[in-house]
Design an enzyme around this catalytic site. Sequence first.
Site, PDB file in Angstrom:
ATOM      1  N   SER A 230       0.850  -1.193   0.000  1.00  0.00           N
ATOM      2  CA  SER A 230       0.000   0.000   0.000  1.00  0.00           C
ATOM      3  C   SER A 230       0.883   1.239   0.000  1.00  0.00           C
ATOM      4  O   SER A 230       1.857   1.321   0.751  1.00  0.00           O
ATOM      5  CB  SER A 230      -0.908   0.013   1.233  1.00  0.00           C
ATOM      6  OG  SER A 230      -1.755  -1.118   1.220  1.00  0.00           O
ATOM      7  N   GLU A 231       0.543   2.197  -0.841  1.00  0.00           N
ATOM      8  CA  GLU A 231       1.372   3.392  -0.959  1.00  0.00           C
ATOM      9  C   GLU A 231       1.566   4.055   0.400  1.00  0.00           C
ATOM     10  O   GLU A 231       0.681   4.048   1.251  1.00  0.00           O
ATOM     11  CB  GLU A 231       0.757   4.388  -1.943  1.00  0.00           C
ATOM     12  CG  GLU A 231      -0.522   5.031  -1.466  1.00  0.00           C
ATOM     13  CD  GLU A 231      -1.088   6.047  -2.444  1.00  0.00           C
ATOM     14  OE1 GLU A 231      -0.426   6.322  -3.461  1.00  0.00           O
ATOM     15  OE2 GLU A 231      -2.187   6.560  -2.194  1.00  0.00           O
ATOM     16  N   CYS A 232       2.734   4.639   0.585  1.00  0.00           N
ATOM     17  CA  CYS A 232       3.054   5.345   1.825  1.00  0.00           C
ATOM     18  C   CYS A 232       3.876   6.571   1.447  1.00  0.00           C
ATOM     19  O   CYS A 232       5.087   6.469   1.247  1.00  0.00           O
ATOM     20  CB  CYS A 232       3.819   4.436   2.783  1.00  0.00           C
ATOM     21  SG  CYS A 232       4.297   5.256   4.330  1.00  0.00           S
ATOM     22  N   CYS A 243       7.815   4.297  10.030  1.00  0.00           N
ATOM     23  CA  CYS A 243       7.321   2.997   9.570  1.00  0.00           C
ATOM     24  C   CYS A 243       8.459   2.239   8.890  1.00  0.00           C
ATOM     25  O   CYS A 243       9.592   2.699   8.844  1.00  0.00           O
ATOM     26  CB  CYS A 243       6.146   3.191   8.611  1.00  0.00           C
ATOM     27  SG  CYS A 243       6.579   4.098   7.103  1.00  0.00           S
ATOM     28  N   CYS A 245       7.893   1.034   5.661  1.00  0.00           N
ATOM     29  CA  CYS A 245       7.357   0.900   4.305  1.00  0.00           C
ATOM     30  C   CYS A 245       8.416   1.085   3.224  1.00  0.00           C
ATOM     31  O   CYS A 245       8.464   0.324   2.250  1.00  0.00           O
ATOM     32  CB  CYS A 245       6.212   1.884   4.093  1.00  0.00           C
ATOM     33  SG  CYS A 245       4.826   1.647   5.229  1.00  0.00           S
ATOM     34  N   GLN A 248      10.659  -1.894   3.000  1.00  0.00           N
ATOM     35  CA  GLN A 248       9.903  -3.032   2.478  1.00  0.00           C
ATOM     36  C   GLN A 248       9.727  -2.935   0.966  1.00  0.00           C
ATOM     37  O   GLN A 248       9.863  -3.935   0.255  1.00  0.00           O
ATOM     38  CB  GLN A 248       8.534  -3.111   3.160  1.00  0.00           C
ATOM     39  CG  GLN A 248       8.571  -3.678   4.565  1.00  0.00           C
ATOM     40  CD  GLN A 248       7.183  -4.007   5.076  1.00  0.00           C
ATOM     41  OE1 GLN A 248       6.204  -3.358   4.725  1.00  0.00           O
ATOM     42  NE2 GLN A 248       7.092  -5.020   5.907  1.00  0.00           N
ATOM     43  N   ASP A 304      -7.987  -1.916   9.584  1.00  0.00           N
ATOM     44  CA  ASP A 304      -7.503  -2.058   8.209  1.00  0.00           C
ATOM     45  C   ASP A 304      -8.695  -1.894   7.267  1.00  0.00           C
ATOM     46  O   ASP A 304      -9.632  -2.677   7.307  1.00  0.00           O
ATOM     47  CB  ASP A 304      -6.853  -3.431   8.012  1.00  0.00           C
ATOM     48  CG  ASP A 304      -6.047  -3.550   6.732  1.00  0.00           C
ATOM     49  OD1 ASP A 304      -6.359  -2.832   5.756  1.00  0.00           O
ATOM     50  OD2 ASP A 304      -5.108  -4.362   6.685  1.00  0.00           O
ATOM     51  N   ARG A 306      -8.383  -1.613   3.804  1.00  0.00           N
ATOM     52  CA  ARG A 306      -7.964  -1.826   2.421  1.00  0.00           C
ATOM     53  C   ARG A 306      -8.931  -2.740   1.651  1.00  0.00           C
ATOM     54  O   ARG A 306      -9.570  -3.609   2.222  1.00  0.00           O
ATOM     55  CB  ARG A 306      -6.546  -2.418   2.390  1.00  0.00           C
ATOM     56  CG  ARG A 306      -5.483  -1.387   2.700  1.00  0.00           C
ATOM     57  CD  ARG A 306      -4.107  -2.000   2.801  1.00  0.00           C
ATOM     58  NE  ARG A 306      -3.948  -2.816   3.995  1.00  0.00           N
ATOM     59  CZ  ARG A 306      -2.789  -3.310   4.409  1.00  0.00           C
ATOM     60  NH1 ARG A 306      -1.685  -3.069   3.705  1.00  0.00           N
ATOM     61  NH2 ARG A 306      -2.721  -4.030   5.509  1.00  0.00           N
ATOM     62  N   THR A 327       5.210 -11.221   2.528  1.00  0.00           N
ATOM     63  CA  THR A 327       4.500 -10.480   3.574  1.00  0.00           C
ATOM     64  C   THR A 327       4.749 -11.094   4.934  1.00  0.00           C
ATOM     65  O   THR A 327       5.044 -12.288   5.040  1.00  0.00           O
ATOM     66  CB  THR A 327       2.986 -10.444   3.304  1.00  0.00           C
ATOM     67  OG1 THR A 327       2.345  -9.615   4.275  1.00  0.00           O
ATOM     68  CG2 THR A 327       2.379 -11.844   3.362  1.00  0.00           C
ATOM     69  N   LYS A 332      -3.207 -10.728   5.020  1.00  0.00           N
ATOM     70  CA  LYS A 332      -3.101 -10.509   3.577  1.00  0.00           C
ATOM     71  C   LYS A 332      -3.272 -11.824   2.823  1.00  0.00           C
ATOM     72  O   LYS A 332      -3.913 -11.860   1.768  1.00  0.00           O
ATOM     73  CB  LYS A 332      -1.747  -9.896   3.214  1.00  0.00           C
ATOM     74  CG  LYS A 332      -1.688  -8.396   3.268  1.00  0.00           C
ATOM     75  CD  LYS A 332      -0.368  -7.895   2.696  1.00  0.00           C
ATOM     76  CE  LYS A 332      -0.253  -6.389   2.840  1.00  0.00           C
ATOM     77  NZ  LYS A 332       1.053  -5.890   2.363  1.00  0.00           N
TER      78      LYS A 332
END
Length: 373
Positions: A230-232, A243, A245, A248, A304, A306, A327, A332
Amino acid sequence: MTHALHAAAAGLGTPRTRAVHRAIAEARRGVPVVLATRQPLIIAPVETVGAEGLRLIDLLSAGQAALLLAPARAAAVLQRSIDDSAQTVALKLARPLIDAETLKRAADPTMEQILPAFERTTPPEAAEAALALGKLARLLPAMIVATVKPGWASLPAGADLLSVPADDLQAYPLELAASLTKVAEVAVPLDTARDARLIAFRALDQGIEHMAILVGDPTAESAPLVRVHSECFTGDLLGSLRCDCGPQLQGAIARMAQEGAGAVLYLAQEGRGIGLINKLRAYTLQDHGLDTLDANRALGWDADERNFHIAAAMLEALGLPRIRLLTNNPAKVSSLSACGIEVVERVAHEFAPNGVNDQYLATKAQRFGHLLG
């Protein structure tokens, strides 16, 4: 495409679906809309509504207006616990409606909390659909609701208001995924993956595009490595240490380059689906002692939010129905499996704390169930 996505696709492009697009736009502008259900409601988001919107609700409502909140936010406003079974909580509003700024303080825990005393009332039948509109617009999930007068559309104040079916609002995330199509593809050589390609996907609402970063030819693998990311903005672009992100994302691309193939799905679902502005609000609450999960809930969001149907639709369009998922999050795996994707293996994707995100990673493990350490 899964049966659910096929069924959703069949209804795309209808006037009722277009009404959802328009309702989202109206919500962002603070314009009330009428929620078409057994007992129609006039609704408006607290975050964007102004004096004119409140005046319209006063003119067109047939009874008591209410402030609709998620239970966690309502508990803070009322300063008492809320029954765990509650999905939404309604608080009585006096008429004429109190000023917009007071309502905004009731919705937003990052604002100064000087509030009047509120009293609970019974939520309307379509309360969850009303909150769904706020979430689809990526606004705070807090809505003003009231039963609308019979014949409202023939009244001067209601002539220009939009009506949207409650069922269509709640079905919209699945319909959005069903409408996803490729709109562009180009080679984008990266430092760690010179053969990378970027594929852009857009849904029927013409909103923010979702991206797939392909390394090599993942379709040549029986179960290629895939990362659903997910975009960050803060982590991926600014290098925020709050974070993990950024590491990752870059680590996933580098690992796929080492293996020779893979795909990163870069979803436009910032902050686990709550949007950038709400993520920044959550950061403010975290700075005052809440963890990631409780900060989201304090704003009225689920832990969450999403839409993994988007990821499943992208994988099917890319010809990747069978994958190894990179992941640490077992949810997920189960979410993608529920969307019809065969996840043959979960591949760990762990990065060491940096001295700033230690508590963030601990919360992932302890409260979100991520498999770390």
